[in-house]
Write an enzyme that holds these catalytic residues in place. Sequence first.
Site, mmCIF file in Angstrom:
data_model
loop_
_atom_site.group_PDB
_atom_site.id
_atom_site.type_symbol
_atom_site.label_atom_id
_atom_site.label_comp_id
_atom_site.label_asym_id
_atom_site.label_seq_id
_atom_site.Cartn_x
_atom_site.Cartn_y
_atom_site.Cartn_z
ATOM 1 N N SER A 186 0.838 -1.162 -0.058
ATOM 2 C CA SER A 186 -0.067 0.147 0.031
ATOM 3 C C SER A 186 0.952 1.281 0.012
ATOM 4 O O SER A 186 0.680 1.977 -0.885
ATOM 5 C CB SER A 186 -0.688 -0.107 1.072
ATOM 6 N N GLU A 221 9.812 -5.854 -5.095
ATOM 7 C CA GLU A 221 8.749 -6.444 -4.579
ATOM 8 C C GLU A 221 9.222 -7.829 -4.477
ATOM 9 O O GLU A 221 9.477 -8.469 -5.528
ATOM 10 C CB GLU A 221 7.280 -6.154 -5.221
ATOM 11 N N CYS A 239 -2.188 -5.642 2.022
ATOM 12 C CA CYS A 239 -3.782 -5.509 1.904
ATOM 13 C C CYS A 239 -4.584 -6.077 0.697
ATOM 14 O O CYS A 239 -5.771 -6.820 0.924
ATOM 15 C CB CYS A 239 -3.848 -4.112 1.740
ATOM 16 N N CYS A 280 -6.671 -7.046 3.700
ATOM 17 C CA CYS A 280 -7.972 -6.318 3.920
ATOM 18 C C CYS A 280 -8.905 -6.916 2.600
ATOM 19 O O CYS A 280 -10.197 -7.307 3.102
ATOM 20 C CB CYS A 280 -7.814 -4.874 3.659
ATOM 21 N N LYS A 324 -9.797 -10.733 2.809
ATOM 22 C CA LYS A 324 -10.474 -11.089 4.002
ATOM 23 C C LYS A 324 -12.022 -10.409 3.936
ATOM 24 O O LYS A 324 -13.106 -11.045 4.209
ATOM 25 C CB LYS A 324 -9.992 -10.012 5.209
ATOM 26 N N GLY A 384 -6.698 -12.007 20.227
ATOM 27 C CA GLY A 384 -7.922 -11.596 20.687
ATOM 28 C C GLY A 384 -8.217 -10.281 19.704
ATOM 29 O O GLY A 384 -9.014 -9.576 19.949
ATOM 30 N N TYR A 386 -8.233 -7.735 16.047
ATOM 31 C CA TYR A 386 -9.240 -7.677 15.429
ATOM 32 C C TYR A 386 -9.259 -8.850 14.202
ATOM 33 O O TYR A 386 -10.038 -9.319 13.751
ATOM 34 C CB TYR A 386 -9.364 -6.360 14.667
ATOM 35 N N GLU A 395 -12.055 -11.462 13.328
ATOM 36 C CA GLU A 395 -12.790 -11.286 12.032
ATOM 37 C C GLU A 395 -12.598 -12.631 11.485
ATOM 38 O O GLU A 395 -13.569 -13.232 10.852
ATOM 39 C CB GLU A 395 -12.105 -10.578 11.123
ATOM 40 N N ASP A 408 3.564 -0.006 7.739
ATOM 41 C CA ASP A 408 3.443 -0.941 8.948
ATOM 42 C C ASP A 408 4.912 -1.241 9.530
ATOM 43 O O ASP A 408 5.090 -1.452 10.961
ATOM 44 C CB ASP A 408 2.994 -2.364 8.609
ATOM 45 N N HIS A 436 -35.153 8.724 7.385
ATOM 46 C CA HIS A 436 -35.928 7.527 8.045
ATOM 47 C C HIS A 436 -36.373 6.580 6.783
ATOM 48 O O HIS A 436 -36.744 7.168 5.610
ATOM 49 C CB HIS A 436 -37.417 8.313 8.812
ATOM 50 N N GLU A 461 -30.225 6.897 11.813
ATOM 51 C CA GLU A 461 -31.130 8.100 12.201
ATOM 52 C C GLU A 461 -30.736 8.243 13.489
ATOM 53 O O GLU A 461 -31.054 9.335 14.158
ATOM 54 C CB GLU A 461 -32.281 8.066 11.735
#
Length: 462
Positions: free
Chosen positions: A15, A35, A43, A48, A51, A179, A181, A185, A306, A439, A444
């Site tokens: 990223s 790379e 990502c 991301c 996932k 524990g 994210y 997930e 990161d 609504h 709302e």
Amino acid sequence: MAAQEFDFFVIGGGSGGVRAARIAAQHGAKVGIAESYRFGGTCVIRGCVPKKLFVYAGRFRDEFEEAQGFGWSLNATPSFDWPTLIANKDREIARLENAYRSNLEKAGVTIFEGHARFKDANTLHIDGRDGDIRAAKSLIATGGTPNLDHRVPGIEHVITSNEAFHLETFPKRIVIAGGGYIACEFAGIFAGLGADVTQIYRGPEILRGFDDEVRTHVREAMEARGVRFAFNQVFTKIEKTGDGLVGHTTAGEALVGDQIMFAIGRSPNVDGLGLDGLGVEQGANGKIVVDATSRTSVDSIYAVGDVTDRVNLTPVAIREGHALADMLFSSGKGDVDHDLIPTAVFTTPEIGTVGLTEQDARERYRVLDIYRSTFRPMKSTLGGGTEKMLLKLLVDGESDRVVGCHIVGPDAGEMAQLLGIALKMGATKADFDRTMALHPTAAEELVTMRQVSEQVVRDAVE
Ligand code: FAD
């Protein structure tokens, strides 16, 4: 062979790196990028994007069940095919990878495939390639890697999120350690797809760092969806048996799974970068220490994303890479505002949050007004779901500014993105109140919560 010369050389095509390389080239710099795995980085390739595709897959179970309350009948029992999901996901990831690569090419960036390392502050070498690279300035954008606890015997049998995206067979039973994210997930994904899921965590509650009420709400909802939690324990040993993997824990439990997945945090990816003796300052976990403009302790070397372990999220890495390229090759100060970053956790139910947690707001403000609403979303009335939505606003009782907003429920991430704008603009509770409701929506509630649910006044003598 003569060294190839660049104004700017980027290590890592994820990223942050891709954005910095592309923008620098668009500003007229001669740019190269290396790379070692696949362009797009964590990502796109194993974070991301795949996932979120898995999250969508896991949520169809709810849709099938709820549809019946709206008059649909499903003539056959829905069944799920893991290889189809993997193949379709891989096709989409390959498409995105190509888009990243072609955008670099279009911008005139020279692409190198291979692992890059420093020989000195301005000289780099890429594995498998003759000749060196000379770079006036370089950028470390090598991201992070999943942690494993190598003290646990049998750790070689476990997978991390990297492998979870490529499993050949769907694990009917999976034990997930962690524990945070990513662990939560994946627990939600596998449970949604029909696996028997146990999540083991060393602490007493999931999602440390999030609002306490949100943590409890999500954990209870995950339990109701069948995820079993083993708290306050860690693995002591992992054994491969005829009945799958058995993880023995400090609490004396034996947790059995077809796979055991570790998601116990990530560390900056600095292995084999050749940093020894270069003078680049690093933190205890290996992170590259940078100033507000992403400059390391060595003048010509910068780092973003990161690997700097600031806020480890894709949009942050992108913003840091962009700001750096602007500063080095155009005009721009190079700094990035890391305050009030909207965040989502794609558990089911989903979390969307921006600003302070209640715990932090209680410490920060003398008078804290808490507005809270829990309700069953409209879709559940016919659909039959029992899960409640949680919306919570934290308001500085003295200035009336909204300082935190937490949502649990469908589309919470989408709402948090928009609330991020309001909070960034310094919105007050009065601004929320004078905004007309839309609504019928769940959102709302954010502009119709009139009664303070709780007011916390800190002792003035404190
Ligand atoms: P990366 O994207 O990791 O890119 C680094 C690249 O450098 C890699 O491609 C690597 O192969 C390459 N590399 C490393 N060393 C070398 C070397 N020596 N030479 C050449 N190349 C090298 N963030 C969000 O915002 N939202 C989410 O929902 C989200 N979900 C996630 C889910 C998972 C399972 C994971 C693991 C992460 C998730 N993240 C999410 C975090 C996000 O992926 C990272 O914050 C982001 O990718 C960081 O970008 P980066 O440029 O710093 O590094």
